[in-house]
Write an enzyme that holds these catalytic residues in place. Structure first.
Site, PDB file in Angstrom:
ATOM      1  N   THR A  25     -45.363   2.873  26.907  1.00 25.09           N
ATOM      2  CA  THR A  25     -45.139   1.560  26.299  1.00 25.09           C
ATOM      3  C   THR A  25     -44.875   0.543  27.396  1.00 25.09           C
ATOM      4  OG1 THR A  25     -44.292   2.474  24.249  1.00 25.09           O
ATOM      5  CG2 THR A  25     -43.519   0.277  24.835  1.00 25.09           C
ATOM      6  N   HIS A 173     -48.039  10.672  17.687  1.00 25.64           N
ATOM      7  CA  HIS A 173     -46.746  10.649  18.386  1.00 25.64           C
ATOM      8  C   HIS A 173     -45.686  11.276  17.474  1.00 25.64           C
ATOM      9  CE1 HIS A 173     -43.480   9.587  20.844  1.00 25.64           C
ATOM     10  NE2 HIS A 173     -43.715   8.309  21.061  1.00 25.64           N
ATOM     11  N   ASN A 176     -39.856  12.186  20.647  1.00 23.98           N
ATOM     12  CA  ASN A 176     -38.938  11.121  21.070  1.00 23.98           C
ATOM     13  C   ASN A 176     -38.111  10.465  19.965  1.00 23.98           C
ATOM     14  OD1 ASN A 176     -40.180  11.722  23.451  1.00 23.98           O
ATOM     15  ND2 ASN A 176     -41.185   9.760  23.736  1.00 23.98           N
ATOM     16  N   TYR A 178     -38.921   9.464  16.909  1.00 24.96           N
ATOM     17  CA  TYR A 178     -39.544   8.540  15.958  1.00 24.96           C
ATOM     18  C   TYR A 178     -39.812   9.247  14.622  1.00 24.96           C
ATOM     19  CZ  TYR A 178     -39.651   5.544  20.005  1.00 24.96           C
ATOM     20  OH  TYR A 178     -39.255   4.785  21.083  1.00 24.96           O
ATOM     21  N   ASN A 233     -33.452   9.156  21.128  1.00 20.23           N
ATOM     22  CA  ASN A 233     -33.212   8.189  20.056  1.00 20.23           C
ATOM     23  C   ASN A 233     -32.338   8.791  18.955  1.00 20.23           C
ATOM     24  OD1 ASN A 233     -34.591   5.914  21.129  1.00 20.23           O
ATOM     25  ND2 ASN A 233     -36.533   6.915  20.676  1.00 20.23           N
TER      26      ASN A 233
HETATM   27  C1  LIG Z   1     -41.910   2.828  30.611  1.00 24.21           C
HETATM   28  C2  LIG Z   1     -42.082   4.057  29.769  1.00 24.21           C
HETATM   29  C3  LIG Z   1     -42.706   3.948  28.533  1.00 24.21           C
HETATM   30  C4  LIG Z   1     -42.923   5.090  27.752  1.00 24.21           C
HETATM   31  N1  LIG Z   1     -43.610   4.967  26.574  1.00 24.21           N
HETATM   32  C5  LIG Z   1     -43.933   6.076  25.863  1.00 24.21           C
HETATM   33  C6  LIG Z   1     -44.783   5.983  24.730  1.00 24.21           C
HETATM   34  O1  LIG Z   1     -45.275   4.908  24.361  1.00 24.21           O
HETATM   35  N2  LIG Z   1     -45.051   7.125  24.048  1.00 24.21           N
HETATM   36  C7  LIG Z   1     -44.542   8.343  24.434  1.00 24.21           C
HETATM   37  O2  LIG Z   1     -44.821   9.354  23.781  1.00 24.21           O
HETATM   38  N3  LIG Z   1     -43.763   8.456  25.532  1.00 24.21           N
HETATM   39  C8  LIG Z   1     -43.482   7.356  26.258  1.00 24.21           C
HETATM   40  N4  LIG Z   1     -42.747   7.476  27.421  1.00 24.21           N
HETATM   41  C9  LIG Z   1     -42.456   8.802  27.948  1.00 24.21           C
HETATM   42  C10 LIG Z   1     -43.543   9.201  28.968  1.00 24.21           C
HETATM   43  O3  LIG Z   1     -44.791   9.411  28.326  1.00 24.21           O
HETATM   44  C11 LIG Z   1     -43.169  10.492  29.710  1.00 24.21           C
HETATM   45  O4  LIG Z   1     -42.886  11.471  28.749  1.00 24.21           O
HETATM   46  C12 LIG Z   1     -41.950  10.297  30.619  1.00 24.21           C
HETATM   47  O5  LIG Z   1     -42.104   9.172  31.445  1.00 24.21           O
HETATM   48  C13 LIG Z   1     -41.726  11.540  31.490  1.00 24.21           C
HETATM   49  O6  LIG Z   1     -42.886  11.805  32.248  1.00 24.21           O
HETATM   50  P1  LIG Z   1     -42.932  11.408  33.824  1.00 24.21           P
HETATM   51  O7  LIG Z   1     -41.814  12.159  34.484  1.00 24.21           O
HETATM   52  O8  LIG Z   1     -44.288  11.858  34.295  1.00 24.21           O
HETATM   53  O9  LIG Z   1     -42.717   9.937  33.909  1.00 24.21           O
HETATM   54  C14 LIG Z   1     -42.478   6.346  28.200  1.00 24.21           C
HETATM   55  C15 LIG Z   1     -41.825   6.441  29.436  1.00 24.21           C
HETATM   56  C16 LIG Z   1     -41.640   5.322  30.212  1.00 24.21           C
HETATM   57  C17 LIG Z   1     -40.976   5.469  31.555  1.00 24.21           C
END
Ligand SMILES: Cc1cc2nc3c(=O)[nH]c(=O)nc-3n(C[C@H](O)[C@H](O)[C@H](O)COP(=O)(O)O)c2cc1C
Length: 370
Positions: A25, A173, A176, A178, A233
């Site tokens: 996001t 999705h 998290n 939701y 959440n």
């Molecule tokens: C800025 C940001 C936005 C995210 N938005 C979403 C999202 O829209 N949908 C989702 O399933 N997870 C979202 N996440 C979680 C990421 O997809 C991912 O699970 C998380 O960053 C851990 O992976 P990483 O260590 O590779 O960053 C978001 C994480 C971050 C940091």
């Protein structure tokens, strides 16, 4: 043993490598949740990923509570997404749309929203983002059977819209905290009907939503994301191992394109997981392509493939600040750290302005110092 750079078949598509972009996001759409031109550049720059999973995208106004996040319920949104998928395809990439209903996290002050929906009449702790600052969340309405039917119809319509927008598939999705997670886990679902109580009942909504989306786009273009091992959440479960193994088993029967599991380290430096890994139980129960996420770097990701823990890895934060992440991995180039303050800040800064790496140049006949 596959390398992260090997192609992989994910249902109907073949990704050119196993380095996927996790859904992120970024809140760069309009107030009406229409994707903006800067999103075209941002996603095009990241087409080097084997597959881009879009940022979470609202299936309806009622289900979208994040200011400036995109939706996919009307023609204007679909048209705008079509420009993005065209750019990604033009750059040789693939893209799935992540379909999102936020359930009790939707604040009623956002235009056109009513009382938020959830599995039960609970209130999300903390404060919601709104267009006028942060406000305490409102108590959710426990969904009736009619509400469940209507929301499933919204998933169906959004999936059809994603095909109209020329996405290569959709990811539901279900992670998290939701809406779907509010049905799955027992600290948010207190229903006594066919959607609550036993594990079989709590996974029913997930399975019905997924089956409905499969009817529209096909199983080979449908994926699901789950987050079994941490409170997110305010949602959590007292006994997640059998719950998520059962969910993975039920989804396996649907023969999806892939299952993506977000599970942080249990004992690593980034560890947030509350329990030892649950993903292995899910991998055993799910017969299709299995994608792992959270806190991976290149070495850890390759090790997960070597140990057959996953078939591909999705990277989130590394893709925010490294648009050319696969190239940097391939050449062992340093990664640019991301800047948290611009994650959801809107505007151009910290979005599509992260440069590609300066590659060290080899000059024949010179003393080359890299
Ligand atoms: C800025 C940001 C936005 C995210 N938005 C979403 C999202 O829209 N949908 C989702 O399933 N997870 C979202 N996440 C979680 C990421 O997809 C991912 O699970 C998380 O960053 C851990 O992976 P990483 O260590 O590779 O960053 C978001 C994480 C971050 C940091």
């Amino acid at each position: 043993m596959p390398s992260l750079f090997d192609p992989i078949t994910l249902g109907a598509v073949t990704a050119k490598n196993r380095i996927l972009m996790a859904p992120l996001t970024r809140a760069r759409a309009t107030m009406d949740h229409v994707p903006t031109p800067m999103m075209i550049d941002y996603y095009r720059q990241r087409a080097n990923a084997g597959l881009i999973i879009s940022e979470a995208t609202g299936i309806s106004a009622q289900g979208l509570g994040w200011p400036y996040a995109p939706g996919i319920w009307n023609a204007e949104q679909v048209d705008a997404w079509r420009s993005i998928t065209a750019a990604v395809h033009g750059a040789g990439g693939l893209m799935f749309a992540q379909l999102w209903h936020m359930g009790r996290l939707v604040h009623p002050s956002l235009p056109g929203r009513g009382q938020p929906l959830s599995s039960s009449a609970t209130t999300m702790p903390g404060q919601a983002r709104t267009y006028e600052g942060k406000h305490p969340y409102a108590q959710a309405k426990a969904m009736t059977n009619d509400d469940i039917r209507d929301v499933i119809a919204e998933y169906r319509a959004a999936a059809a819209n994603a095909m109209q927008a020329v996405f290569d598939g959709v990811e539901i999705h279900a992670a998290n905290g939701y809406l779907i997670d509010q049905f799955l886990r027992d600290n948010a679902n207190f229903r006594t009907d066919a959607y609550g109580g036993s594990i079989e009942n709590r996974i029913r909504f997930l399975v019905e939503v997924t089956a409905a989306v499969v009817e529209i786009v096909g199983a080979d273009r449908t994926a699901v994301r789950l987050s079994p091992n941490e409170e997110r959440n305010g949602v959590n479960d007292s006994n997640p191992e059998p719950l998520f193994a059962a969910a993975a088993g039920a989804l396996s029967d649907l023969r999806l394109a892939f299952l993506e599991v977000r599970e942080p380290d249990f004992d690593g430096t980034n560890g947030r997981a509350e329990r030892p890994p649950i993903a292995p139980l899910m991998r055993a129960a799910f017969k299709g392509a299995f994608v792992l996420n959270s806190d991976y770097d290149f070495q850890k990701g390759q090790a997960a493939l070597d140990q057959r823990k996953a078939d591909a890895i999705s990277f989130g934060r590394p893709f925010i600040s490294n648009p050319d992440l696969t190239l940097r991995f391939a050449k062992g180039l340093a990664l640019t750290p991301d800047n948290k303050t611009t994650w959801y800040a809107g505007g151009a800064s910290g979005y599509a302005d992260y440069p590609a790496a300066e590659e060290p140049r080899f000059v024949a006949g010179a003393v080359n110092e890299f």
